[in-house]
Design a protein around this motif. Structure first.
Motif, short mmCIF file in Angstrom:
data_model
loop_
_atom_site.label_atom_id
_atom_site.label_comp_id
_atom_site.label_asym_id
_atom_site.label_seq_id
_atom_site.Cartn_x
_atom_site.Cartn_y
_atom_site.Cartn_z
N ASN A 49 4.30 19.99 -9.35
CA ASN A 49 3.52 18.88 -8.80
C ASN A 49 4.32 18.07 -7.79
N TYR A 50 5.61 17.91 -8.08
CA TYR A 50 6.46 17.14 -7.17
C TYR A 50 6.66 17.87 -5.85
N VAL A 51 6.75 19.19 -5.93
CA VAL A 51 6.89 19.98 -4.71
C VAL A 51 5.58 19.99 -3.93
N ALA A 52 4.49 20.16 -4.66
CA ALA A 52 3.18 20.27 -4.01
C ALA A 52 2.75 18.96 -3.36
N ILE A 53 3.12 17.85 -3.97
CA ILE A 53 2.65 16.57 -3.46
C ILE A 53 3.25 16.25 -2.09
N PHE A 54 4.44 16.79 -1.83
CA PHE A 54 5.04 16.59 -0.51
C PHE A 54 4.62 17.68 0.47
N GLN A 55 4.41 18.89 -0.02
CA GLN A 55 4.07 19.99 0.87
C GLN A 55 2.60 19.99 1.27
N GLU A 56 1.72 19.71 0.31
CA GLU A 56 0.29 19.85 0.56
C GLU A 56 -0.42 18.53 0.81
N GLN A 57 0.13 17.45 0.34
CA GLN A 57 -0.57 16.17 0.44
C GLN A 57 0.03 15.23 1.48
N THR A 58 0.93 15.72 2.30
CA THR A 58 1.58 14.92 3.35
C THR A 58 2.08 13.59 2.80
N MET A 59 2.61 13.63 1.58
CA MET A 59 3.11 12.41 0.96
C MET A 59 4.34 11.86 1.67
N ALA A 60 5.09 12.73 2.33
CA ALA A 60 6.27 12.26 3.05
C ALA A 60 5.88 11.28 4.15
N GLY A 61 4.78 11.55 4.85
CA GLY A 61 4.30 10.63 5.88
C GLY A 61 3.85 9.31 5.30
N TYR A 62 3.16 9.35 4.17
CA TYR A 62 2.72 8.12 3.51
C TYR A 62 3.92 7.31 3.03
N PHE A 63 4.91 8.01 2.51
CA PHE A 63 6.13 7.35 2.04
C PHE A 63 6.84 6.65 3.20
N LEU A 64 6.89 7.31 4.35
CA LEU A 64 7.54 6.73 5.52
C LEU A 64 6.77 5.50 6.00
N ASN A 65 5.44 5.57 6.00
CA ASN A 65 4.62 4.42 6.41
C ASN A 65 4.87 3.23 5.50
N SER A 66 4.91 3.46 4.19
CA SER A 66 5.17 2.37 3.25
C SER A 66 6.56 1.78 3.47
N THR A 67 7.53 2.65 3.75
CA THR A 67 8.90 2.18 3.98
C THR A 67 8.97 1.29 5.22
N ILE A 68 8.34 1.73 6.31
CA ILE A 68 8.36 0.95 7.55
C ILE A 68 7.68 -0.40 7.36
N VAL A 69 6.49 -0.39 6.77
CA VAL A 69 5.74 -1.63 6.58
C VAL A 69 6.50 -2.59 5.67
N THR A 70 7.05 -2.08 4.58
CA THR A 70 7.74 -2.94 3.61
C THR A 70 9.02 -3.52 4.18
N LEU A 71 9.84 -2.70 4.82
CA LEU A 71 11.12 -3.19 5.34
C LEU A 71 10.93 -4.24 6.42
N PHE A 72 10.03 -3.99 7.36
CA PHE A 72 9.80 -4.97 8.43
C PHE A 72 9.14 -6.23 7.89
N SER A 73 8.20 -6.07 6.96
CA SER A 73 7.52 -7.23 6.39
C SER A 73 8.50 -8.12 5.64
N VAL A 74 9.34 -7.52 4.80
CA VAL A 74 10.31 -8.30 4.02
C VAL A 74 11.34 -8.96 4.93
N SER A 75 11.84 -8.23 5.91
CA SER A 75 12.89 -8.76 6.79
C SER A 75 12.41 -9.96 7.58
N PHE A 76 11.26 -9.84 8.24
CA PHE A 76 10.77 -10.93 9.08
C PHE A 76 10.26 -12.10 8.24
N THR A 77 9.68 -11.81 7.06
CA THR A 77 9.25 -12.90 6.19
C THR A 77 10.43 -13.72 5.72
N LEU A 78 11.51 -13.04 5.32
CA LEU A 78 12.71 -13.75 4.88
C LEU A 78 13.31 -14.59 6.00
#
Length: 269
Positions: A49-78
Motif C-alpha cells: 500500500n505504501y508503494v502503491a500510494i506513491f506510484q498510482e495515486q500521485t501522493m508525492a505531488g500532494y505531499f509536495l503541495n502540502s509542504t510548500i503551503v505549510t512552510l511558507f504559511s508558517v514562515s510568513f505568519t511567524l
C-alpha cells in the motif's frame, strides 16, 4: 492514586488501540480488512500500500503541495506576527491596546462565517486553484492567534533591555532582531509547531479553493479513497500515516522547544 492510574490506563488504551488498528490496516489488503478488521494480516506484514500510494495515486505531488503551503504559511505568519507583537508591546499606549484588541477579535470569527465572501474575493483576485491563494488565506486566518501568543510573551521581556539598547543607539529594527527575537525563540518555536499542525491538517480551505488535482494537498487528496458506496480503508489509513509522519517527527525533535515555549512567560521576575 489507584483511580488515577486506572483512569490513565483507560485514556492510554483509547489512544493506542485506534493507532494500532490504523497501522495494521495499512499493511493489509482490502479483503483482509473486511474479513478480519482487528486481526493480523495473512502471511505477514505487506507494505504494498505504501508503494502503491506513491506510484498510482500521485501522493508525492500532494505531499509536495502540502509542504510548500505549510512552510511558507508558517514562515510568513511567524515573521508578521513577531513584528506586530513587538510593535504592540513597544507602543505601550491606547493605540497598542486597540491593535491588540482587533487581532484578538480576529480569533473570534469562525472560518465558516466568512467562506462565501472569502471565496468571492479570491475568485475576483484569480487566486483560486493556486498554492499562493492557499498560503495567503492561511496567513490571514492564523495571524491573529500567532499575534496573541507572541504579544503575551513579549510583554514579559524586561523593559530595561530595550532601554539599554536605546541608550546604545539601537533603533527599533535592531532591537527587534538583536534583542526581542533571540529572547523569544522558545515562544516562536512553540507557535511554529502549533501553526504547522494547523496548516498541515487543514482541509477546509483546500476543499473550498482547490479543484485542480495539480494543487491538491494531502488532507484533500485523502478524500479520494472514500467513495459514495465504499471506502478503500487500507489505502486511506496508509495515507493518514504518511500525512501524520511529518508532525510526529517534528514533535519528537522539537518537543523540548514546545514545552519551553508553553511555559515561557508563565513566571515573571
Amino acid at each position: 492514586m489507584l483511580f488515577r492510574k486506572f483512569s490513565l490506563l483507560i485514556y492510554a488504551l483509547l489512544i493506542v488501540i485506534p493507532l494500532v488498528v490504523v497501522l495494521l490496516t495499512s499493511v493489509k489488503t482490502l479483503q483482509e480488512t473486511f474479513r478480519d478488521p482487528l486481526g493480523l494480516p495473512d502471511g505477514g506484514f505487506k507494505f504494498d500500500n505504501y508503494v502503491a500510494i506513491f506510484q498510482e495515486q500521485t501522493m508525492a505531488g500532494y505531499f509536495l503541495n502540502s509542504t510548500i503551503v505549510t512552510l511558507f504559511s508558517v514562515s510568513f505568519t511567524l515573521l508578521l506576527a513577531a513584528m506586530v507583537a513587538f510593535g504592540i508591546t513597544r507602543m505601550n499606549n491606547w493605540i497598542g491596546n486597540v491593535l491588540f484588541a482587533l487581532f484578538t477579535l480576529g480569533m473570534m470569527v469562525p472560518a465558516q462565517v466568512i467562506m462565501v465572501p472569502l471565496y468571492s474575493l479570491m475568485l475576483d483576485l484569480g487566486l483560486t486553484n493556486s498554492l499562493l491563494g492557499l498560503i495567503l488565506v492561511n496567513i490571514s486566518s492564523t495571524l491573529p492567534i500567532a499575534v496573541f501568543i507572541l504579544t503575551g510573551f513579549m510583554k514579559t521581556l524586561p523593559k530595561e533591555l530595550f532601554e539599554a539598547s536605546t541608550i546604545d543607539g539601537a533603533g527599533n529594527w535592531k532591537m527587534f532582531t538583536k534583542v526581542a527575537i533571540p529572547l523569544s525563540l522558545p515562544s516562536l518555536s512553540a507557535t511554529a509547531i502549533f501553526l504547522f499542525v494547523m496548516h498541515w491538517n487543514d482541509l477546509l480551505y483546500p476543499l473550498l479553493f482547490i479543484t485542480d488535482n495539480a494543487y491538491k494537498t494531502l488532507p484533500l487528496a485523502l478524500l479520494e479513497f472514500q467513495g459514495q458506496y465504499s471506502t478503500n480503508y487500507p489505502m486511506l489509513f496508509t495515507g493518514v500515516i504518511i500525512a501524520s509522519a511529518p508532525m510526529v517527527i517534528a514533535y519528537v525533535f522539537l518537543q523540548r522547544y514546545f514545552v519551553a515555549g508553553i511555559t515561557a512567560g508563565a513566571v515573571k521576575g
